[in-house]
Write an enzyme that holds these catalytic residues in place. Structure first.
Site, PDB file in Angstrom:
ATOM      1  CG  ASP A  35      41.314  36.985  36.050  1.00 34.41           C
ATOM      2  OD1 ASP A  35      42.367  37.376  36.475  1.00 34.41           O
ATOM      3  OD2 ASP A  35      40.026  37.233  36.156  1.00 34.41           O
ATOM      4  CB  ILE A  36      45.319  40.501  35.542  1.00 39.61           C
ATOM      5  CG1 ILE A  36      44.773  40.974  36.708  1.00 39.61           C
ATOM      6  CG2 ILE A  36      45.214  42.023  34.473  1.00 39.61           C
ATOM      7  CD1 ILE A  36      45.253  42.184  37.457  1.00 39.61           C
ATOM      8  CG  ASN A  92      33.050  34.517  41.653  1.00 35.18           C
ATOM      9  OD1 ASN A  92      32.623  33.281  42.012  1.00 35.18           O
ATOM     10  ND2 ASN A  92      34.386  34.871  41.360  1.00 35.18           N
ATOM     11  CG  HIS A 105      33.336  40.240  36.565  1.00 36.41           C
ATOM     12  ND1 HIS A 105      32.945  40.821  37.915  1.00 36.41           N
ATOM     13  CD2 HIS A 105      34.237  39.464  37.380  1.00 36.41           C
ATOM     14  CE1 HIS A 105      33.442  40.348  38.877  1.00 36.41           C
ATOM     15  NE2 HIS A 105      34.369  39.464  38.690  1.00 36.41           N
ATOM     16  CG  HIS A 107      35.167  34.597  36.410  1.00 39.57           C
ATOM     17  ND1 HIS A 107      36.679  35.424  36.653  1.00 39.57           N
ATOM     18  CD2 HIS A 107      34.589  35.532  37.329  1.00 39.57           C
ATOM     19  CE1 HIS A 107      36.679  36.129  37.818  1.00 39.57           C
ATOM     20  NE2 HIS A 107      35.428  36.277  38.070  1.00 39.57           N
TER      21      HIS A 107
END
Length: 119
Positions: A35-36, A92, A105, A107
């Site tokens: 993750d950025i 989410n 996606h 996390h």
């Protein structure tokens, strides 16, 4: 159409290697990358390569790929050395839950204590 790459989707562009990402794992059906904007020492996203709007759409259209995403999330935790101490897998779904990229996606978060509820 579900499963087809979307021209305006950031994650589809990452799958196509049009946008750079720090990829940590790849399978036939999934891609995992850092993750950025990490929220924990380990924060990796695991996505299906095929485009599905969110986790519910993915599960309805391609339950086998949804299982692949979960399996790869566990493998990421192993690779990142967070499996023994504990990690969280978060999907989410919808704006109210914080989804900002409309491509399913997961996390994978770990590497520090994670309280519940998260917010």
């Amino acid at each position: 159409m579900a499963g087809e790459p979307q021209n305006d989707c950031l994650f589809c562009k990452i799958v196509a290697r049009e946008v750079p990402a720090t990829i940590v794992r790849e399978s036939e059906t999934t891609l995992a990358f850092r993750d950025i904007n990490p929220q924990a020492p380990t924060h990796v996203l695991v996505i299906p390569k095929a485009h599905h709007r969110d986790a519910a759409a993915l599960a309805a259209a391609a339950p086998d790929v949804a299982a692949d995403v979960l399996r790869e999330a566990g493998a990421v935790a192993e690779d990142e050395k967070t499996a023994d101490s504990g990690y969280r897998i978060v999907f989410n779904t919808g704006t109210g839950a914080g989804q900002t990229v409309w491509h399913a996606h997961a996390h994978v978060l770990g590497g520090r204590g994670l309280t519940w509820p998260p917010g």
